[in-house]
Design an enzyme around this catalytic site. Structure first.
Site, PDB file in Angstrom:
ATOM      1  N   CYS A 142       2.496   2.084  -7.971  1.00  0.00           N
ATOM      2  CA  CYS A 142       2.330   3.090  -6.915  1.00  0.00           C
ATOM      3  C   CYS A 142       1.729   4.363  -7.497  1.00  0.00           C
ATOM      4  O   CYS A 142       2.300   4.978  -8.400  1.00  0.00           O
ATOM      5  CB  CYS A 142       3.668   3.408  -6.266  1.00  0.00           C
ATOM      6  SG  CYS A 142       3.521   4.688  -4.985  1.00  0.00           S
ATOM      7  N   LYS A 174       4.550  -5.368 -10.596  1.00  0.00           N
ATOM      8  CA  LYS A 174       3.251  -5.125  -9.951  1.00  0.00           C
ATOM      9  C   LYS A 174       2.641  -3.896 -10.621  1.00  0.00           C
ATOM     10  O   LYS A 174       3.281  -2.841 -10.682  1.00  0.00           O
ATOM     11  CB  LYS A 174       3.432  -4.884  -8.452  1.00  0.00           C
ATOM     12  CG  LYS A 174       2.116  -4.709  -7.684  1.00  0.00           C
ATOM     13  CD  LYS A 174       2.361  -4.712  -6.165  1.00  0.00           C
ATOM     14  CE  LYS A 174       1.036  -4.712  -5.401  1.00  0.00           C
ATOM     15  NZ  LYS A 174       0.309  -3.450  -5.463  1.00  0.00           N
ATOM     16  N   GLY A 212      -6.030  -6.328  -4.094  1.00  0.00           N
ATOM     17  CA  GLY A 212      -7.040  -5.289  -3.903  1.00  0.00           C
ATOM     18  C   GLY A 212      -8.208  -5.748  -3.056  1.00  0.00           C
ATOM     19  O   GLY A 212      -8.918  -6.672  -3.433  1.00  0.00           O
TER      20      GLY A 212
END
Length: 316
Positions: A115, A157, A216
């Site tokens: 993030c 992630k 993405g």
């Protein structure tokens, strides 16, 4: 008979690692703030999504507050599996405590190391963890040591570094500590709308032996197939592509009316708050409505007004 076989196969593949070893590319719904909640997960699972993540949950709040647990995490035993709960954490024991709480209700946890939002990085969460491989290792190791269920997955992630060698090093260290798989968003922390570095994902995939998920700019099933061929990734994760078209993984180019009807039924059944119910429809209908129609639809302020609009304009 085919239906029975499919049903049986799905039951056998409730474990995420079985999905990764099934020989098929795993189609995944990303963790999305406010959006990847139970009702939406239920919808995308109807349209070819194999694995779903919860929105990112701050582990410290989750452990500390029953109120946070009730508002942040909802699931059901019927069809919300396999399910991964994504946590933002910076302390190993806090992540363990959070994992222990969700372990009976989910198939695994994911540590958010990607993030890029300022608040997350300022708090020591998210993408700043890609610069702390030893801390990531420590957190993974703790969960591995303290959760008794060997089939409970622990994944991470990440985003990529400008210097890809550092990312490969991070991934190798995570692999050595027992990470189940790694999801790679192919942009650096500074990049927002720049092209995704699929070549970087390919290099990471070639450098380690655990499954890699590519993330993405995947907006269609064709994109997913192309990215799989470009990178060799074992799974494909979509976020905005699924918001715009929850039937994307089933091969639809735009949201079919049946999917909109399904969303209405599921959202009403789950008691989804109006704002969330409405926002999802705004995303889904983006390509189906003119600018003028959007102006009208986007300012509707009640469920009954939305239902009337859908009935009048789409027969839904």
């Amino acid at each position: 008979m085919t239906g029975d076989i499919v049903e049986t196969k799905q039951c056998q593949l409730k474990d995420p690692m079985d999905l990764f070893h099934s020989g098929q590319v795993v189609k995944i719904c990303a963790p999305m703030v406010r959006y990847s909640k139970l009702a939406f997960r239920t919808l995308v699972r109807k349209y070819g999504c194999d694995l779903c993540y919860t929105p990112m949950i701050v582990a410290a709040d989750f452990v500390r507050s029953a109120k946070a647990r009730d508002s942040e995490f909802t699931t059901n035993k019927v069809g919300d599996h396999p399910l991964i709960v994504q946590f933002a954490a910076k302390e190993a024991q806090v992540l363990c405590d959070a994992a222990r709480i969700v372990c009976p209700f989910a198939n695994g946890i994911d540590l958010n190391c990607g993030c890029p939002q300022r608040w997350a990085m300022a708090e020591g969460y998210g993408a700043c963890l890609i610069n702390k491989p030893e801390l990531v290792q420590d957190m993974v190791r703790h969960v591995r040591n303290q959760i008794d269920n060997p089939r409970f997955s622990v994944s991470i992630k990440i985003r990529i570094h400008e210097d890809l060698k550092r990312t490969v090093d991070l991934c190798r260290k995570a692999e050595a500590t027992g990470v189940s798989w790694i999801t790679v968003h192919g942009r650096s922390v500074e990049e927002r709308h720049q092209p995704v570095h699929y070549d970087a994902i390919k290099i990471i995939k070639q450098s380690i032996s655990i499954p890699i998920v590519a993330n993405g700019d995947i907006k269609t099933l064709k994109d997913a197939e192309n990215v799989h061929h470009l990178t060799g990734a074992d799974g494909i994760m979509a976020a905005r592509g699924l918001l715009a078209n929850p039937a994307m993984f089933a091969g639809y180019e735009e949201t079919p009316l049946k999917c909109i009807q399904d969303w209405v039924d599921i959202a009403l059944e789950h008691g989804t708050p109006f704002t969330c119910f409405h926002h999802h429809l705004m995303y889904m209908m983006e390509r189906l409505t003119s600018k003028q129609e959007k102006k009208v639809f986007n300012v509707l302020s009640s469920t009954s007004a939305v239902l009337d609009y859908l009935n009048d304009h789409f027969g839904v």
